[in-house]
Design an enzyme around this catalytic site. Structure first.
Site, PDB file in Angstrom:
ATOM      1  N   GLU A  58       0.935  -1.151   0.009  1.00  0.00           N
ATOM      2  CA  GLU A  58       0.161  -0.049  -0.104  1.00  0.00           C
ATOM      3  C   GLU A  58       0.983   1.268   0.126  1.00  0.00           C
ATOM      4  OE1 GLU A  58      -3.208  -0.133  -0.410  1.00  0.00           O
ATOM      5  OE2 GLU A  58      -3.640  -2.155   0.491  1.00  0.00           O
ATOM      6  N   CYS A 110      -3.290   8.632   3.617  1.00  0.00           N
ATOM      7  CA  CYS A 110      -2.946   7.931   2.249  1.00  0.00           C
ATOM      8  C   CYS A 110      -4.141   8.176   1.341  1.00  0.00           C
ATOM      9  CB  CYS A 110      -2.649   6.509   2.252  1.00  0.00           C
ATOM     10  SG  CYS A 110      -3.877   5.416   3.136  1.00  0.00           S
TER      11      CYS A 110
HETATM   12  P1  NAP Z   1       8.008   5.095   4.872  1.00  0.00           P
HETATM   13  O1  NAP Z   1       9.323   6.136   5.129  1.00  0.00           O
HETATM   14  O2  NAP Z   1       8.191   4.507   3.686  1.00  0.00           O
HETATM   15  O3  NAP Z   1       8.179   4.039   5.881  1.00  0.00           O
HETATM   16  C1  NAP Z   1       7.153   3.251   6.044  1.00  0.00           C
HETATM   17  C2  NAP Z   1       7.519   2.038   7.056  1.00  0.00           C
HETATM   18  O4  NAP Z   1       8.825   1.161   6.569  1.00  0.00           O
HETATM   19  C3  NAP Z   1       8.089   2.464   8.175  1.00  0.00           C
HETATM   20  O5  NAP Z   1       7.499   1.584   9.284  1.00  0.00           O
HETATM   21  C4  NAP Z   1       9.502   2.393   8.170  1.00  0.00           C
HETATM   22  O6  NAP Z   1      10.384   2.284   9.246  1.00  0.00           O
HETATM   23  C5  NAP Z   1       9.732   1.414   7.104  1.00  0.00           C
HETATM   24  N1  NAP Z   1      10.946   1.072   6.427  1.00  0.00           N
HETATM   25  C6  NAP Z   1      11.787   2.374   5.998  1.00  0.00           C
HETATM   26  N2  NAP Z   1      12.727   1.577   5.327  1.00  0.00           N
HETATM   27  C7  NAP Z   1      12.888   0.445   5.304  1.00  0.00           C
HETATM   28  C8  NAP Z   1      13.248  -0.727   4.884  1.00  0.00           C
HETATM   29  N3  NAP Z   1      14.245  -0.388   4.017  1.00  0.00           N
HETATM   30  N4  NAP Z   1      12.809  -2.025   4.918  1.00  0.00           N
HETATM   31  C9  NAP Z   1      11.529  -2.335   5.553  1.00  0.00           C
HETATM   32  N5  NAP Z   1      10.822  -1.271   6.262  1.00  0.00           N
HETATM   33  C10 NAP Z   1      11.523  -0.070   6.163  1.00  0.00           C
HETATM   34  O7  NAP Z   1       6.545   6.037   4.949  1.00  0.00           O
HETATM   35  P2  NAP Z   1       6.090   6.803   5.895  1.00  0.00           P
HETATM   36  O8  NAP Z   1       6.668   8.149   5.504  1.00  0.00           O
HETATM   37  O9  NAP Z   1       6.085   6.194   7.238  1.00  0.00           O
HETATM   38  O10 NAP Z   1       4.724   7.022   5.485  1.00  0.00           O
HETATM   39  C11 NAP Z   1       4.277   7.987   4.416  1.00  0.00           C
HETATM   40  C12 NAP Z   1       3.883   7.341   3.339  1.00  0.00           C
HETATM   41  O11 NAP Z   1       2.976   6.007   3.426  1.00  0.00           O
HETATM   42  C13 NAP Z   1       3.284   8.305   2.330  1.00  0.00           C
HETATM   43  O12 NAP Z   1       3.598   8.174   1.000  1.00  0.00           O
HETATM   44  C14 NAP Z   1       1.800   7.741   2.287  1.00  0.00           C
HETATM   45  O13 NAP Z   1       0.839   7.934   1.017  1.00  0.00           O
HETATM   46  C15 NAP Z   1       2.118   6.111   2.499  1.00  0.00           C
HETATM   47  N6  NAP Z   1       0.635   5.547   2.892  1.00  0.00           N
HETATM   48  C16 NAP Z   1       0.162   4.742   2.507  1.00  0.00           C
HETATM   49  C17 NAP Z   1      -1.211   3.994   3.074  1.00  0.00           C
HETATM   50  C18 NAP Z   1      -2.016   3.141   2.195  1.00  0.00           C
HETATM   51  O14 NAP Z   1      -2.719   2.420   2.741  1.00  0.00           O
HETATM   52  N7  NAP Z   1      -1.723   3.033   0.724  1.00  0.00           N
HETATM   53  C19 NAP Z   1      -1.552   4.643   4.099  1.00  0.00           C
HETATM   54  C20 NAP Z   1      -0.804   5.429   4.924  1.00  0.00           C
HETATM   55  C21 NAP Z   1       0.632   5.906   4.476  1.00  0.00           C
HETATM   56  P3  NAP Z   1      11.071   3.338  10.267  1.00  0.00           P
HETATM   57  O15 NAP Z   1      10.113   4.353  10.481  1.00  0.00           O
HETATM   58  O16 NAP Z   1      11.620   2.826  11.302  1.00  0.00           O
HETATM   59  O17 NAP Z   1      12.099   4.100   9.153  1.00  0.00           O
END
Ligand code: NAP
Length: 527
Positions: A261, A300
Site C-alpha cells: 500500500e 494516504c
Molecule cells: P516510509 O518512510 O516508507 O516508512 C514506512 C515504513 O517502512 C516504516 O515503518 C519504516 O520504518 C519502514 N521502513 C523504512 N525503510 C525500510 C526498509 N528498507 N525495509 C523495511 N521497512 C522499512 O513511509 P512513511 O513516511 O512512514 O509514510 C508515509 C507514506 O505512506 C506516504 O507516502 C503515504 O501515502 C503512504 N501511506 C500509504 C497508505 C496506504 O494504505 N496506501 C497508508 C498510509 C500511508 P522507520 O519508520 O523505522 O523508518
C-alpha cells in the site's frame, strides 16, 4: 514530557520485552519539539523472534477454529477499549492529533478488530474457506473440483506508515490473526509510542497465544532476509521504501508474498451539473476541506487533486479558500483547534517543499510554503503547515500535480473543460487508492465509474441522496477494498473476507464428489 523523562521503547520478541542498542530514532511532540521516547531495534535477535512466531504462534493459531480466532480479536478490542483515553493522550502528544484525528486512528483500529471478530464468529468451526463450489471436469459426473483457501504456514510481517500507529497496526493484524497467521508488526519509528503501548496492554492482558503477536520498535534490520515462501509481507508506506521491499533479494529469491500500500494522488471530481448552491457542490466543498485538514492531510486516502468544471472553478476556489482559511490551526490540546501540526519537522520540510514544487505550476490561494505563525508556539521546534489551497494555472500543461504526493494539508484545484478531459487528467495520477465523484446527474456518475474504475481501488459516488449519509472519501471501511493499482502499490487489504485471501493458499482439489463433499462440509463459505 522532556528529554529526561523520555523512555526507550522495547520490542516484544520471542515472548519477551527487549531493549535494542543505543538510539535509532527520537520520538517527539510536534508542537513543542520535546523528546518523548527513543527507539532502537539494533542488536535484537529478529531471526530468533521469527522462529518463535513460527514454532509457537503459528501452531497455536492454526489449531483454533475461525470462530475461536475471531473471539481473540474481540478480546484484543476489549483490552484496547479499556485504555482508549490513554491512547488518545499519546496520539495528541506524539502525532499532533486533534481528538477527531485520534478517533480516526484509535477507533478505526478497534472498530476494524470488532468488525473481523463479528465476521469470523459467523464462520463457525471451520479452519479453511471454500472459495468455489464443485465444478465437473470430465465425462464422469462424480469427478469434480472445488477451490479451497488454506492458511499459509508462516508468519505475517506487517510494516506500517507513521500516520496510523493504531489503525495500521490493527487493520493488518486483525486479518492475519483471523486467518491463523502470527504477526510481527513494525510500526514507523516516529510514532511508534502508541503501537508500543497498545501491544504492551494486549500482551499484559494475556489474551493472545504466545508468539501470535510480536512488535519491532526501531529499524527492521535483517528480518526480511530470514523470510521464506510460507511467510507474507504487508507493507504500507512511501513508494521509495516499497520499491526496496519489492526488490529485496531474499523476498525475490524465495518468492515471498508481498502486499504493498503506497502513496496515492487521490481525486475528487465535481460533476459538470453541480452548480454552486447544489447539494453536490456543497458536499464536494465539505469533503475537500475535511480531507485536507483531518490528520493535517496525513491520510494516504486524502484528496490531493480536486477537479472542477471550468465554469464553476471561481465559485469552487472561493468556497474552498474561505473555509480552509478559517480553520483554526494550533496545539491540539486546545479544544478550539481544528488542525494540529504534521508529525515531525522532517515531514514539515517535505510538505512545505512539495507545496513549493506544486507552486511552480499553480497559484497559492491560501496557506503556502512557509510555516504559519502561531501564538505561543516556537516555529523553530514545531511542525505546522497551514491548510493550503493551490489552483493549477494551466491544467493542459501541468505535470507535477499528478506526480507529487504532498503528504500534508494541501490540495490543488484543477479546472476541466469537459468530462473526457477530466477523466484523462484523473488517470494521470497513475493509479490511486480512491476517487470521489459529486453530481446530481446519475448518468454522469455511472459514466465516471466506468471510465475510472480501472485506475482506482475504491470509488465513492455521491449524489444528493447520500450527500450527508456517506462515510467519507478518506475513511477506509473494513467492508470495502483498500488498495489501488499502479503507484498506489497494486495491493489489496480488507474488503471483508476477501482480505483473508492474502494469508491463504488457494488450492484446487480434484477428486470424487464424496471426498469433496466432506472437505466442503469442513470449510466455511468465503462468499
Ligand atoms: P516510509 O518512510 O516508507 O516508512 C514506512 C515504513 O517502512 C516504516 O515503518 C519504516 O520504518 C519502514 N521502513 C523504512 N525503510 C525500510 C526498509 N528498507 N525495509 C523495511 N521497512 C522499512 O513511509 P512513511 O513516511 O512512514 O509514510 C508515509 C507514506 O505512506 C506516504 O507516502 C503515504 O501515502 C503512504 N501511506 C500509504 C497508505 C496506504 O494504505 N496506501 C497508508 C498510509 C500511508 P522507520 O519508520 O523505522 O523508518
Amino acid at each position: 514530557m522532556g528529554t529526561s523523562s523520555a523512555q526507550k521503547l522495547q520490542s516484544y520478541l520471542s515472548g519477551r520485552w527487549q531493549d535494542g542498542d543505543g538510539i535509532e530514532t527520537e520520538l517527539t511532540d510536534p508542537v513543542s519539539g520535546a523528546i518523548l521516547a527513543f527507539v532502537s531495534a539494533r542488536g535484537l535477535d529478529l531471526a530468533g523472534a521469527l522462529q518463535f512466531a513460527r514454532m509457537k504462534g503459528q501452531p497455536a493459531l492454526r489449531e483454533l477454529t475461525l470462530a475461536s480466532r475471531a473471539k481473540l480479536l474481540g478480546d484484543v478490542a476489549d483490552v484496547l477499549t479499556k485504555h482508549r483515553e490513554r491512547y488518545e493522550a499519546i496520539a495528541i502528544e506524539n502525532s499532533g492529533n486533534t481528538r477527531t484525528d485520534a478517533a480516526v486512528d484509535i477507533d478505526g483500529g478497534i472498530g476494524t478488530l470488532k468488525y473481523y471478530a463479528r465476521l469470523g464468529a459467523g464462520l463457525g468451526d471451520a479452519r479453511s474457506l471454500l472459495d468455489q463450489g464443485p465444478v465437473r471436469l470430465a465425462k464422469a459426473e462424480n469427478f469434480q473440483a472445488i477451490h479451497l483457501l488454506h492458511p499459509r504456514r508462516g508468519v505475517a510481517v506487517q510494516i506500517n506508515a507513521f500516520n496510523f500507529p493504531s489503525w495500521g497496526l490493527w487493520e493488518k493484524a486483525a486479518v492475519a490473526l483471523l486467518a491463523g497467521i502470527p504477526v510481527i508488526a513494525k510500526p514507523a519509528s516516529a510514532t511508534a509510542l502508541l503501537s508500543h503501548e497498545m501491544v504492551r496492554d494486549v500482551a499484559d492482558a494475556g489474551v493472545l497465544p504466545a508468539g501470535a503477536i510480536s512488535l519491532v520498535c526501531g529499524g527492521i534490520g535483517e528480518l526480511l532476509a530470514h523470510l521464506d515462501e510460507n511467510d507474507a509481507v504487508a507493507f504500507t508506506g512511501s513508494n521509495g521504501t516499497a520499491m526496496s521491499i519489492r526488490s529485496h533479494a531474499n523476498l525475490v529469491a524465495n518468492h515471498v508474498a508481498v502486499n504493498i500500500e503506497a502513496d496515492s494522488i487521490n481525486s475528487a471530481l465535481l460533476g459538470p451539473d453541480a452548480a454552486p448552491g447544489s447539494a453536490a457542490f456543497d458536499a464536494f466543498v465539505r469533503e475537500v476541506v475535511r480531507e485536507t485538514t483531518v490528520k493535517a492531510g496525513q491520510k494516504c486516502t486524502a484528496i490531493r487533486r480536486a477537479f472542477v468544471p471550468a465554469q464553476h472553478a471561481k465559485a469552487a476556489t472561493e468556497a474552498l479558500s474561505a473555509k480552509l482559511s478559517a480553520i483554526v490551526v494550533g496545539d491540539p490540546r486546545d479544544e478550539t483547534v481544528r488542525m494540529g501540526p504534521v508529525v515531525t519537522r522532517s515531514q514539515q520540510r517535505d510538505v512545505l517543499g512539495g507545496i513549493g514544487r506544486l507552486a511552480g505550476e499553480a497559484k497559492i490561494l491560501c496557506g503556502g510554503m512557509d510555516a504559519p505563525h502561531i501564538d505561543g508556539i516556537d516555529p523553530a521546534k514545531s511542525a505546522f503547515v497551514a491548510p493550503t489551497l493551490l489552483e493549477i494555472s494551466d491544467p493542459a500543461s501541468a505535470g507535477a500535480v499528478h506526480e507529487i504526493e504532498v503528504f500534508g494539508p494541501a490540495v490543488s484545484v484543477i479546472a476541466y473543460q469537459n468530462p473526457d478531459d477530466a477523466f484523462a487528467m484523473v488517470r494521470r495520477g497513475g493509479g490511486s487508492l480512491v476517487a470521489s465523484f459529486y453530481s446530481g446527474d446519475a448518468a454522469f456518475l455511472a459514466r465516471a465509474v466506468n471510465e475510472l474504475a480501472a485506475s482506482h481501488g475504491r470509488i465513492l459516488a455521491i449524489d444528493p441522496a447520500i450527500a450527508t449519509a456517506h462515510t467519507g472519501h478518506g475513511i477506509v471501511m473494513p467492508q470495502c477494498n483498500h488498495g489501488g493499482p499502479g503507484r498506489a502499490g497494486n495491493g489489496e487489504e480488507l474488503g471483508g473476507l476477501h482480505g483473508l485471501r492474502f494469508y491463504h493458499q488457494r488450492v484446487a482439489v480434484q477428486g470424487s464428489d464424496t471426498l469433496l463433499a466432506t472437505l466442503q462440509a469442513n470449510a466455511a463459505k468465503l462468499n
